[in-house]
Write a protein that holds these residues in place. Structure first.
Motif, PDB file in Angstrom:
ATOM      1  N   LYS A   1      43.633  45.113  40.058  1.00 39.62           N
ATOM      2  CA  LYS A   1      42.418  45.880  39.809  1.00 39.62           C
ATOM      3  C   LYS A   1      41.431  45.004  39.050  1.00 39.62           C
ATOM      4  CE  LYS A   1      40.739  50.338  38.340  1.00 39.62           C
ATOM      5  NZ  LYS A   1      39.764  50.448  39.383  1.00 39.62           N
ATOM      6  N   ILE A   2      40.367  44.621  39.739  1.00 36.79           N
ATOM      7  CA  ILE A   2      39.310  43.791  39.174  1.00 36.79           C
ATOM      8  C   ILE A   2      38.151  44.703  38.774  1.00 36.79           C
ATOM      9  CG2 ILE A   2      37.626  41.956  39.665  1.00 36.79           C
ATOM     10  CD1 ILE A   2      40.472  40.891  39.649  1.00 36.79           C
ATOM     11  N   VAL A   3      37.605  44.481  37.588  1.00 36.72           N
ATOM     12  CA  VAL A   3      36.429  45.224  37.146  1.00 36.72           C
ATOM     13  C   VAL A   3      35.257  44.824  38.044  1.00 36.72           C
ATOM     14  CG1 VAL A   3      34.811  45.580  35.244  1.00 36.72           C
ATOM     15  CG2 VAL A   3      37.257  45.350  34.762  1.00 36.72           C
ATOM     16  N   ARG A   4      34.576  45.812  38.587  1.00 35.81           N
ATOM     17  CA  ARG A   4      33.508  45.566  39.549  1.00 35.81           C
ATOM     18  C   ARG A   4      32.132  45.842  38.951  1.00 35.81           C
ATOM     19  NH1 ARG A   4      35.653  46.513  45.174  1.00 35.81           N
ATOM     20  NH2 ARG A   4      37.537  45.264  45.119  1.00 35.81           N
ATOM     21  N   TYR A   5      31.170  45.059  39.432  1.00 32.93           N
ATOM     22  CA  TYR A   5      29.778  45.307  39.096  1.00 32.93           C
ATOM     23  C   TYR A   5      29.409  46.679  39.608  1.00 32.93           C
ATOM     24  CZ  TYR A   5      24.711  44.873  39.475  1.00 32.93           C
ATOM     25  OH  TYR A   5      23.364  45.077  39.368  1.00 32.93           O
ATOM     26  N   PRO A   6      28.727  47.509  38.857  1.00 32.46           N
ATOM     27  CA  PRO A   6      27.968  47.300  37.632  1.00 32.46           C
ATOM     28  C   PRO A   6      28.676  47.722  36.344  1.00 32.46           C
ATOM     29  CG  PRO A   6      27.237  49.335  38.645  1.00 32.46           C
ATOM     30  CD  PRO A   6      28.356  48.793  39.499  1.00 32.46           C
ATOM     31  N   ASN A   7      29.992  47.671  36.254  1.00 39.08           N
ATOM     32  CA  ASN A   7      30.701  48.063  35.030  1.00 39.08           C
ATOM     33  C   ASN A   7      30.115  47.324  33.822  1.00 39.08           C
ATOM     34  OD1 ASN A   7      32.750  48.084  32.900  1.00 39.08           O
ATOM     35  ND2 ASN A   7      34.077  49.010  34.446  1.00 39.08           N
ATOM     36  N   PRO A   8      29.799  48.041  32.748  1.00 32.41           N
ATOM     37  CA  PRO A   8      29.133  47.424  31.599  1.00 32.41           C
ATOM     38  C   PRO A   8      29.947  46.346  30.879  1.00 32.41           C
ATOM     39  CG  PRO A   8      29.418  49.800  31.247  1.00 32.41           C
ATOM     40  CD  PRO A   8      29.916  49.488  32.611  1.00 32.41           C
ATOM     41  N   ILE A   9      31.268  46.338  30.985  1.00 28.71           N
ATOM     42  CA  ILE A   9      32.046  45.291  30.309  1.00 28.71           C
ATOM     43  C   ILE A   9      31.671  43.905  30.832  1.00 28.71           C
ATOM     44  CG2 ILE A   9      34.089  45.293  31.819  1.00 28.71           C
ATOM     45  CD1 ILE A   9      35.802  44.849  29.288  1.00 28.71           C
ATOM     46  N   LEU A  10      31.209  43.840  32.079  1.00 26.17           N
ATOM     47  CA  LEU A  10      30.817  42.556  32.653  1.00 26.17           C
ATOM     48  C   LEU A  10      29.538  42.006  32.025  1.00 26.17           C
ATOM     49  CD1 LEU A  10      31.526  43.362  36.398  1.00 26.17           C
ATOM     50  CD2 LEU A  10      32.922  41.945  34.864  1.00 26.17           C
ATOM     51  N   ARG A  11      28.798  42.846  31.335  1.00 25.87           N
ATOM     52  CA  ARG A  11      27.543  42.442  30.697  1.00 25.87           C
ATOM     53  C   ARG A  11      27.703  42.138  29.206  1.00 25.87           C
ATOM     54  NH1 ARG A  11      24.213  40.392  34.184  1.00 25.87           N
ATOM     55  NH2 ARG A  11      23.620  41.776  35.855  1.00 25.87           N
ATOM     56  N   GLU A  12      28.895  42.334  28.676  1.00 25.80           N
ATOM     57  CA  GLU A  12      29.124  42.095  27.250  1.00 25.80           C
ATOM     58  C   GLU A  12      29.374  40.617  26.981  1.00 25.80           C
ATOM     59  OE1 GLU A  12      32.312  44.605  25.887  1.00 25.80           O
ATOM     60  OE2 GLU A  12      31.365  46.398  26.730  1.00 25.80           O
ATOM     61  N   LYS A  13      28.702  40.095  25.953  1.00 24.15           N
ATOM     62  CA  LYS A  13      28.966  38.733  25.496  1.00 24.15           C
ATOM     63  C   LYS A  13      30.188  38.824  24.595  1.00 24.15           C
ATOM     64  CE  LYS A  13      26.917  34.683  23.269  1.00 24.15           C
ATOM     65  NZ  LYS A  13      28.168  34.023  23.267  1.00 24.15           N
ATOM     66  N   ILE A  14      31.231  38.110  24.953  1.00 20.88           N
ATOM     67  CA  ILE A  14      32.494  38.196  24.242  1.00 20.88           C
ATOM     68  C   ILE A  14      32.462  37.269  23.027  1.00 20.88           C
ATOM     69  CG2 ILE A  14      34.995  38.004  24.475  1.00 20.88           C
ATOM     70  CD1 ILE A  14      33.727  40.087  26.386  1.00 20.88           C
ATOM     71  N   ASP A  15      32.813  37.801  21.858  1.00 22.14           N
ATOM     72  CA  ASP A  15      32.838  37.005  20.622  1.00 22.14           C
ATOM     73  C   ASP A  15      34.000  36.016  20.635  1.00 22.14           C
ATOM     74  OD1 ASP A  15      30.660  38.371  19.519  1.00 22.14           O
ATOM     75  OD2 ASP A  15      31.947  39.916  18.640  1.00 22.14           O
ATOM     76  N   HIS A  16      33.784  34.889  19.949  1.00 25.13           N
ATOM     77  CA  HIS A  16      34.831  33.874  19.831  1.00 25.13           C
ATOM     78  C   HIS A  16      35.990  34.405  19.004  1.00 25.13           C
ATOM     79  CE1 HIS A  16      33.122  30.272  21.685  1.00 25.13           C
ATOM     80  NE2 HIS A  16      31.962  30.827  21.386  1.00 25.13           N
ATOM     81  N   LEU A  17      37.173  33.924  19.309  1.00 25.97           N
ATOM     82  CA  LEU A  17      38.381  34.283  18.563  1.00 25.97           C
ATOM     83  C   LEU A  17      38.585  33.305  17.412  1.00 25.97           C
ATOM     84  CD1 LEU A  17      40.717  34.940  21.608  1.00 25.97           C
ATOM     85  CD2 LEU A  17      39.702  36.658  20.114  1.00 25.97           C
TER      86      LEU A  17
END
Length: 178
Positions: free
Chosen positions: A5-21
């Motif tokens: 199961k791949i997250v598909r556009y336009p799901n908002p998680i795809l637009r989030e800038k992920i913070d560094h760990l």
């Protein structure tokens, strides 16, 4: 074959800038494991964590039939030598776009052991890294299109969505051979 199961556009998680760990902990290792179990079945070259719903700056890729992972990847340098290539995205299936990117990049990241690595990547591998780093920064391949291409994409996407509603099928209809 396992279905991924791949997250598909336009799901908002795809637009989030992920913070560094800040550290490699068990959650990070679990995310790497999750990517590694899905990557062989997703029909792609690489997979960013947010494409499977995990909000961590990690992507996995296959190189010489081996899984490799980069954590907190950052492009440090890129060449002036640019090239176009038809680029697809697992989160935007059935579409390919002529995308221009630098041919060679230098990436700095952490490996799963927590060691800093620098990788110079050219050609297809360089393109893969750029594409996946874009994902981790909330950027999609469609963001690299000009306005005319974006409009065409949206029209086609809406047409496919409407076709699926009418036919009840989850995949676009195959073209007929006349």
């Amino acid at each position: 074959m396992a279905k991924v199961k791949i997250v598909r556009y336009p799901n908002p998680i795809l637009r989030e800038k992920i913070d560094h760990l800040d550290e490699i902990n068990q959650d990070v290792l679990d995310a790497i494991w999750s990517i590694s179990t899905k990557l062989p079945f997703c029909n792609g070259y690489a997979l960013a964590a947010n494409q499977i719903g995990i909000g961590m700056p990690i992507f996995g890729y296959l190189e010489n039939r081996r899984h490799k992972f980069l954590i907190n990847p950052v492009i440090k340098e890129s060449s002036d030598d640019m090239f176009f290539y038809q680029e697809g995205c697992l989160s935007i299936p059935n579409f390919y776009f002529p995308i221009e990117r630098p041919n060679t990049i230098l990436v700095e990241a952490l490996n799963p052991d927590g060691n800093t690595v620098e990788i110079e990547a050219s050609g297809l591998l360089g393109r893969i890294f750029q594409h996946e780093i874009d994902h981790l920064n909330g950027k999609l391949v469609i963001d690299l299109l000009n306005e005319e291409q974006k409009q065409y994409f949206e029209e086609k996407r809406m047409s496919l969505a409407q076709s699926r509603k009418v036919t009840g099928k989850s995949k676009p209809p195959k073209p007929k051979n006349d």
